[in-house]
Scaffold this motif. Structure first.
Motif, PDB file in Angstrom:
ATOM      1  N   GLY A   1       0.824  -1.201   0.000  1.00  0.00           N
ATOM      2  CA  GLY A   1       0.000   0.000   0.000  1.00  0.00           C
ATOM      3  C   GLY A   1       0.852   1.242   0.000  1.00  0.00           C
ATOM      4  N   PRO A   2       0.445   2.282   0.750  1.00  0.00           N
ATOM      5  CA  PRO A   2       1.185   3.541   0.725  1.00  0.00           C
ATOM      6  C   PRO A   2       2.571   3.406   1.348  1.00  0.00           C
ATOM      7  CG  PRO A   2      -0.454   3.591   2.454  1.00  0.00           C
ATOM      8  CD  PRO A   2      -0.716   2.342   1.656  1.00  0.00           C
ATOM      9  N   ALA A   3       3.478   4.263   0.904  1.00  0.00           N
ATOM     10  CA  ALA A   3       4.820   4.294   1.488  1.00  0.00           C
ATOM     11  C   ALA A   3       4.763   4.895   2.883  1.00  0.00           C
ATOM     12  CB  ALA A   3       5.754   5.114   0.599  1.00  0.00           C
ATOM     13  N   ALA A   4       5.755   4.585   3.691  1.00  0.00           N
ATOM     14  CA  ALA A   4       5.831   5.147   5.038  1.00  0.00           C
ATOM     15  C   ALA A   4       5.790   6.665   4.972  1.00  0.00           C
ATOM     16  CB  ALA A   4       7.116   4.687   5.718  1.00  0.00           C
ATOM     17  N   GLY A   5       4.993   7.254   5.856  1.00  0.00           N
ATOM     18  CA  GLY A   5       4.879   8.702   5.915  1.00  0.00           C
ATOM     19  C   GLY A   5       3.801   9.283   5.044  1.00  0.00           C
ATOM     20  N   GLN A   6       3.229   8.473   4.143  1.00  0.00           N
ATOM     21  CA  GLN A   6       2.182   8.956   3.252  1.00  0.00           C
ATOM     22  C   GLN A   6       0.806   8.773   3.896  1.00  0.00           C
ATOM     23  OE1 GLN A   6       2.797  10.589   0.247  1.00  0.00           O
ATOM     24  NE2 GLN A   6       4.816  10.506   1.221  1.00  0.00           N
ATOM     25  N   PRO A   7      -0.160   9.626   3.513  1.00  0.00           N
ATOM     26  CA  PRO A   7      -1.516   9.482   4.063  1.00  0.00           C
ATOM     27  C   PRO A   7      -2.140   8.140   3.695  1.00  0.00           C
ATOM     28  CG  PRO A   7      -1.241  11.611   2.984  1.00  0.00           C
ATOM     29  CD  PRO A   7      -0.034  10.793   2.628  1.00  0.00           C
ATOM     30  N   SER A   8      -3.155   7.772   4.435  1.00  0.00           N
ATOM     31  CA  SER A   8      -3.868   6.519   4.185  1.00  0.00           C
ATOM     32  C   SER A   8      -4.879   6.724   3.063  1.00  0.00           C
ATOM     33  CB  SER A   8      -4.589   6.066   5.455  1.00  0.00           C
ATOM     34  OG  SER A   8      -3.672   5.902   6.516  1.00  0.00           O
ATOM     35  N   PRO A   9      -4.726   6.015   1.928  1.00  0.00           N
ATOM     36  CA  PRO A   9      -5.619   6.236   0.791  1.00  0.00           C
ATOM     37  C   PRO A   9      -6.848   5.315   0.822  1.00  0.00           C
ATOM     38  CG  PRO A   9      -3.855   4.768   0.134  1.00  0.00           C
ATOM     39  CD  PRO A   9      -3.615   5.109   1.589  1.00  0.00           C
ATOM     40  N   TYR A  10      -7.929   5.802   0.235  1.00  0.00           N
ATOM     41  CA  TYR A  10      -9.064   4.925  -0.027  1.00  0.00           C
ATOM     42  C   TYR A  10      -8.659   3.931  -1.113  1.00  0.00           C
ATOM     43  CZ  TYR A  10     -12.299   7.855   2.640  1.00  0.00           C
ATOM     44  OH  TYR A  10     -12.941   8.531   3.643  1.00  0.00           O
ATOM     45  N   ALA A  11      -9.277   2.765  -1.099  1.00  0.00           N
ATOM     46  CA  ALA A  11      -9.011   1.733  -2.102  1.00  0.00           C
ATOM     47  C   ALA A  11     -10.303   0.960  -2.328  1.00  0.00           C
ATOM     48  CB  ALA A  11      -7.906   0.791  -1.638  1.00  0.00           C
ATOM     49  N   THR A  12     -10.311   0.141  -3.356  1.00  0.00           N
ATOM     50  CA  THR A  12     -11.399  -0.813  -3.538  1.00  0.00           C
ATOM     51  C   THR A  12     -10.927  -2.164  -3.032  1.00  0.00           C
ATOM     52  OG1 THR A  12     -10.688  -1.524  -5.741  1.00  0.00           O
ATOM     53  CG2 THR A  12     -12.117   0.432  -5.615  1.00  0.00           C
ATOM     54  N   TRP A  13     -11.874  -3.076  -2.755  1.00  0.00           N
ATOM     55  CA  TRP A  13     -11.484  -4.404  -2.322  1.00  0.00           C
ATOM     56  C   TRP A  13     -10.749  -5.142  -3.419  1.00  0.00           C
ATOM     57  CZ3 TRP A  13     -10.888  -5.307   2.459  1.00  0.00           C
ATOM     58  CH2 TRP A  13     -11.720  -4.740   3.411  1.00  0.00           C
ATOM     59  N   ASP A  14     -11.089  -4.851  -4.661  1.00  0.00           N
ATOM     60  CA  ASP A  14     -10.344  -5.465  -5.761  1.00  0.00           C
ATOM     61  C   ASP A  14      -8.883  -5.021  -5.735  1.00  0.00           C
ATOM     62  OD1 ASP A  14     -12.454  -6.917  -6.761  1.00  0.00           O
ATOM     63  OD2 ASP A  14     -13.058  -5.379  -8.195  1.00  0.00           O
ATOM     64  N   GLU A  15      -8.657  -3.741  -5.440  1.00  0.00           N
ATOM     65  CA  GLU A  15      -7.287  -3.235  -5.370  1.00  0.00           C
ATOM     66  C   GLU A  15      -6.532  -3.855  -4.197  1.00  0.00           C
ATOM     67  OE1 GLU A  15      -7.904   1.216  -7.337  1.00  0.00           O
ATOM     68  OE2 GLU A  15      -8.260   0.903  -5.189  1.00  0.00           O
ATOM     69  N   VAL A  16      -7.217  -4.041  -3.082  1.00  0.00           N
ATOM     70  CA  VAL A  16      -6.572  -4.666  -1.922  1.00  0.00           C
ATOM     71  C   VAL A  16      -6.190  -6.102  -2.257  1.00  0.00           C
ATOM     72  CG1 VAL A  16      -6.881  -5.410   0.467  1.00  0.00           C
ATOM     73  CG2 VAL A  16      -7.771  -3.184  -0.274  1.00  0.00           C
TER      74      VAL A  16
ATOM     75  N   ASP B   1     -20.803  -8.127   0.329  1.00  0.00           N
ATOM     76  CA  ASP B   1     -19.981  -8.200  -0.877  1.00  0.00           C
ATOM     77  C   ASP B   1     -18.997  -9.361  -0.755  1.00  0.00           C
ATOM     78  OD1 ASP B   1     -18.391  -7.830  -3.076  1.00  0.00           O
ATOM     79  OD2 ASP B   1     -17.994  -5.722  -2.728  1.00  0.00           O
ATOM     80  N   ALA B   2     -19.344 -10.494  -1.347  1.00  0.00           N
ATOM     81  CA  ALA B   2     -18.522 -11.705  -1.195  1.00  0.00           C
ATOM     82  C   ALA B   2     -17.139 -11.562  -1.792  1.00  0.00           C
ATOM     83  CB  ALA B   2     -19.234 -12.895  -1.840  1.00  0.00           C
ATOM     84  N   ARG B   3     -16.915 -10.535  -2.622  1.00  0.00           N
ATOM     85  CA  ARG B   3     -15.589 -10.352  -3.218  1.00  0.00           C
ATOM     86  C   ARG B   3     -14.533 -10.024  -2.174  1.00  0.00           C
ATOM     87  NH1 ARG B   3     -16.301  -5.739  -7.349  1.00  0.00           N
ATOM     88  NH2 ARG B   3     -17.429  -4.946  -5.544  1.00  0.00           N
ATOM     89  N   VAL B   4     -14.966  -9.636  -0.975  1.00  0.00           N
ATOM     90  CA  VAL B   4     -14.010  -9.307   0.080  1.00  0.00           C
ATOM     91  C   VAL B   4     -13.258 -10.549   0.550  1.00  0.00           C
ATOM     92  CG1 VAL B   4     -13.795  -8.379   2.417  1.00  0.00           C
ATOM     93  CG2 VAL B   4     -15.401  -7.351   0.812  1.00  0.00           C
ATOM     94  N   LEU B   5     -13.830 -11.717   0.345  1.00  0.00           N
ATOM     95  CA  LEU B   5     -13.202 -12.939   0.830  1.00  0.00           C
ATOM     96  C   LEU B   5     -11.807 -13.126   0.236  1.00  0.00           C
ATOM     97  CD1 LEU B   5     -16.250 -15.348   0.666  1.00  0.00           C
ATOM     98  CD2 LEU B   5     -15.149 -14.469   2.722  1.00  0.00           C
ATOM     99  N   PHE B   6     -10.841 -13.447   1.089  1.00  0.00           N
ATOM    100  CA  PHE B   6      -9.461 -13.630   0.668  1.00  0.00           C
ATOM    101  C   PHE B   6      -9.058 -15.093   0.839  1.00  0.00           C
ATOM    102  CE2 PHE B   6      -9.601  -9.140   1.199  1.00  0.00           C
ATOM    103  CZ  PHE B   6      -8.653  -8.623   0.341  1.00  0.00           C
TER     104      PHE B   6
END
Length: 282
Positions: A198-213, A244-249
């Motif tokens: 995800g984001p580099a150290a020191g960067q703000p926390s970004p919104y994402a989609t579950w597909d991106e995660v 949303d079943a797509r969250v399943l990992f």
């Protein structure tokens, strides 16, 4: 005469108490809950949005209030004046997480003009250690600050396990919509012996989609929403899965108390690194 301290964010209260200055605290924020005995102190702030709302509704309410230009938190000017603090500790890192620096500065000028306002603005682990020293210096216990910062650095260095595997780790800071944890959290993952995604150290926390995660291919997904304990995080995650079943990992999902650890830039980040190490190396 001992210094009188008002802390307007939980991390600051934890820093002050870790410095051995609990008895000097005269006021706190509504969110300060550790150590447990600070609950007896007068609360100087309150939220304008109900923090118990489900993630999606809470996110929407925060966005709505923020869009109006009104503050998300109210600061009790009359009570601050009555407490007459010598030091007021606040922050400028996140207006969503705690009362804003501009608001605190304006109110303090009127209510406690002699007070020294200490503003914390951490974005990385090193900043948190520097803030420990900053608070200690403002309160006249500089040597304690140096000792505490050194001890925390040693604990962070000791969190990394002696093993060759480096699991890929995504930390979720909010669930609905999902956010990937930034700021100091990637370095906490590294201290725990993981590879942060995800984001580099020191960067703000970004919104994402579950597909991106999911596309990040984490070996471990650590769910640690800002302000949530583990039971609440588990309930909210289950609700998202139900919708949303797509969250399943395929890989494992772990839970960490974000309210106590990853969301607070204070001494318990050393505990966070140790806990993360155990979670991601199961």
């Amino acid at each position: 005469m001992s210094v009188r301290i008002a802390c307007l964010l939980p991390a600051a209260t934890e820093i002050v108490c870790a410095l051995g200055l609990r008895e000097s605290l005269v006021g706190r924020s509504h969110g300060c809950d550790f150590p447990a005995d600070v609950a007896c102190l007068p609360a100087l702030t309150r939220a304008r949005v109900d923090p118990s709302l489900p993630s999606a509704r809470l996110d929407g309410e925060v966005r709505r209030v923020y869009s109006t230009g009104e503050p998300l938190y109210l600061l009790d000017e009359e009570r601050l004046a009555a407490l007459a603090p010598d030091v007021v500790v606040t922050q400028a890192a996140c207006d969503v997480c705690a009362v804003s620096y501009e608001q605190v500065a304006a109110v303090t000028r009127r209510a406690a003009p002699a007070a020294h306002v200490v503003c914390l603005q951490p974005s990385r682990l090193g900043d948190v250690l520097a803030d420990v020293r900053k608070v200690a210096d403002a309160c006249g216990v500089g040597a304690r600050g140096d000792a505490l910062a050194a001890a925390l650095r040693r604990r962070l260095e000791a969190a990394r396990p002696a093993r060759p595997d480096v699991p890929r780790v995504a930390v979720i800071e909010w669930l609905d919509p999902p956010m990937l944890a930034g700021h100091w959290v990637p370095e906490a993952v590294e201290a725990a012996g993981g590879r942060p995604l995800g984001p580099a150290a020191g960067q703000p926390s970004p919104y994402a989609t579950w597909d991106e995660v999911r596309a990040l291919r984490p070996d471990a997904l650590v769910v640690a929403p800002c302000g949530f304990d583990v039971p609440r995080a588990q309930r909210e995650y289950a609700a998202v899965i139900d919708r949303d079943a797509r969250v399943l990992f395929h890989r494992r999902v772990e839970f960490l108390d974000g309210n106590a650890y990853t969301s607070r830039p204070g001494p318990r980040l050393a505990d966070a690194a140790a806990l993360l190490s155990r979670l991601i190396h199961r």
